[in-house]
Motif scaffolding. Sequence first.
Motif, PDB file in Angstrom:
ATOM      1  N   ASP A 114     -56.975 -49.065 -26.750  1.00  0.00           N
ATOM      2  CA  ASP A 114     -57.055 -48.482 -28.088  1.00  0.00           C
ATOM      3  C   ASP A 114     -55.646 -48.206 -28.618  1.00  0.00           C
ATOM      4  N   GLU A 115     -55.551 -48.057 -29.932  1.00  0.00           N
ATOM      5  CA  GLU A 115     -54.242 -47.938 -30.578  1.00  0.00           C
ATOM      6  C   GLU A 115     -53.437 -46.747 -30.063  1.00  0.00           C
ATOM      7  N   ILE A 122     -46.127 -47.754 -25.143  1.00  0.00           N
ATOM      8  CA  ILE A 122     -44.858 -48.265 -25.694  1.00  0.00           C
ATOM      9  C   ILE A 122     -43.801 -47.169 -25.642  1.00  0.00           C
ATOM     10  N   ASP A 123     -44.156 -45.958 -26.047  1.00  0.00           N
ATOM     11  CA  ASP A 123     -43.196 -44.852 -26.052  1.00  0.00           C
ATOM     12  C   ASP A 123     -42.770 -44.445 -24.643  1.00  0.00           C
ATOM     13  N   SER A 131     -39.936 -48.800 -28.685  1.00  0.00           N
ATOM     14  CA  SER A 131     -39.477 -50.007 -29.372  1.00  0.00           C
ATOM     15  C   SER A 131     -40.178 -50.139 -30.718  1.00  0.00           C
ATOM     16  N   THR A 132     -39.384 -50.178 -31.778  1.00  0.00           N
ATOM     17  CA  THR A 132     -39.938 -50.392 -33.119  1.00  0.00           C
ATOM     18  C   THR A 132     -40.614 -51.751 -33.190  1.00  0.00           C
ATOM     19  N   PHE A 133     -39.988 -52.780 -32.597  1.00  0.00           N
ATOM     20  CA  PHE A 133     -40.566 -54.128 -32.596  1.00  0.00           C
ATOM     21  C   PHE A 133     -41.957 -54.100 -31.975  1.00  0.00           C
ATOM     22  N   ARG A 134     -42.086 -53.452 -30.841  1.00  0.00           N
ATOM     23  CA  ARG A 134     -43.380 -53.404 -30.150  1.00  0.00           C
ATOM     24  C   ARG A 134     -44.389 -52.589 -30.958  1.00  0.00           C
ATOM     25  N   HIS A 135     -43.955 -51.471 -31.525  1.00  0.00           N
ATOM     26  CA  HIS A 135     -44.860 -50.675 -32.373  1.00  0.00           C
ATOM     27  C   HIS A 135     -45.324 -51.479 -33.578  1.00  0.00           C
ATOM     28  N   VAL A 142     -54.487 -55.272 -33.872  1.00  0.00           N
ATOM     29  CA  VAL A 142     -55.787 -54.728 -34.277  1.00  0.00           C
ATOM     30  C   VAL A 142     -56.453 -55.669 -35.283  1.00  0.00           C
ATOM     31  N   ALA A 143     -55.681 -56.171 -36.242  1.00  0.00           N
ATOM     32  CA  ALA A 143     -56.228 -57.105 -37.239  1.00  0.00           C
ATOM     33  C   ALA A 143     -56.708 -58.392 -36.570  1.00  0.00           C
ATOM     34  N   ALA A 144     -55.912 -58.951 -35.662  1.00  0.00           N
ATOM     35  CA  ALA A 144     -56.310 -60.180 -34.966  1.00  0.00           C
ATOM     36  C   ALA A 144     -57.542 -59.934 -34.099  1.00  0.00           C
ATOM     37  N   ALA A 145     -57.584 -58.781 -33.448  1.00  0.00           N
ATOM     38  CA  ALA A 145     -58.738 -58.464 -32.598  1.00  0.00           C
ATOM     39  C   ALA A 145     -60.023 -58.468 -33.407  1.00  0.00           C
TER      40      ALA A 145
END
Length: 182
Positions: A114-115, A122-123, A131-135, A142-145
């Motif tokens: 879950d998000e 990540i944190d 990581s901002t990139f990973r966030h 979520v959209a692709a899922a």
Amino acid sequence: MGIVIIWLNGTHGAGKTTTSRLLQPLVPRSRIFDAEKVGEVLMDIEPALPETGNFQHWPPWRPLVAETARRVLDYVGGTLIIPMTVLTEQYWQEITADLQRHEITVHHFVLHADETTLRRRIDDDADMGPSTFRHDHVRPYVAAAHSWLHEQATVIDTTAKPAAAVAREIAERLPQPGSAEA
């Protein structure tokens, strides 16, 4: 099992890298192929390729991943485990079509969390740190899922499951040698 790829998909923090390391000893004659290294090779080209913000957007990346995987399998046989996020359906279709042309079976698993769990992982990542990139990839995941990803893969919920249990579950879901699916 024939010529096989086990693709571990999902966004950053889902546990792909850790799971791949734990899965590899459970799958006979398997090796881990980090497809991100193909992107790193492309990033090293001088002068640089056009800026895209993500090496997966460069058209050469997708066929190079498929071709590299194919060549490695041709050379050593066995199974490749590829822990790599692919959230764009067109890119996934391009890669898998290239692999299917060479009769390579792809077992596609999405490691899902879950998000809130993803963002916490990540944190708390001791190796990479926050990581901002990973966030920035959590929402696209979520959209692709919801739009295609979960329909085209076996989804393994990693939210409350240790990586070793996830690796065992994947290994157990693979066709066994001699079975009709193998």
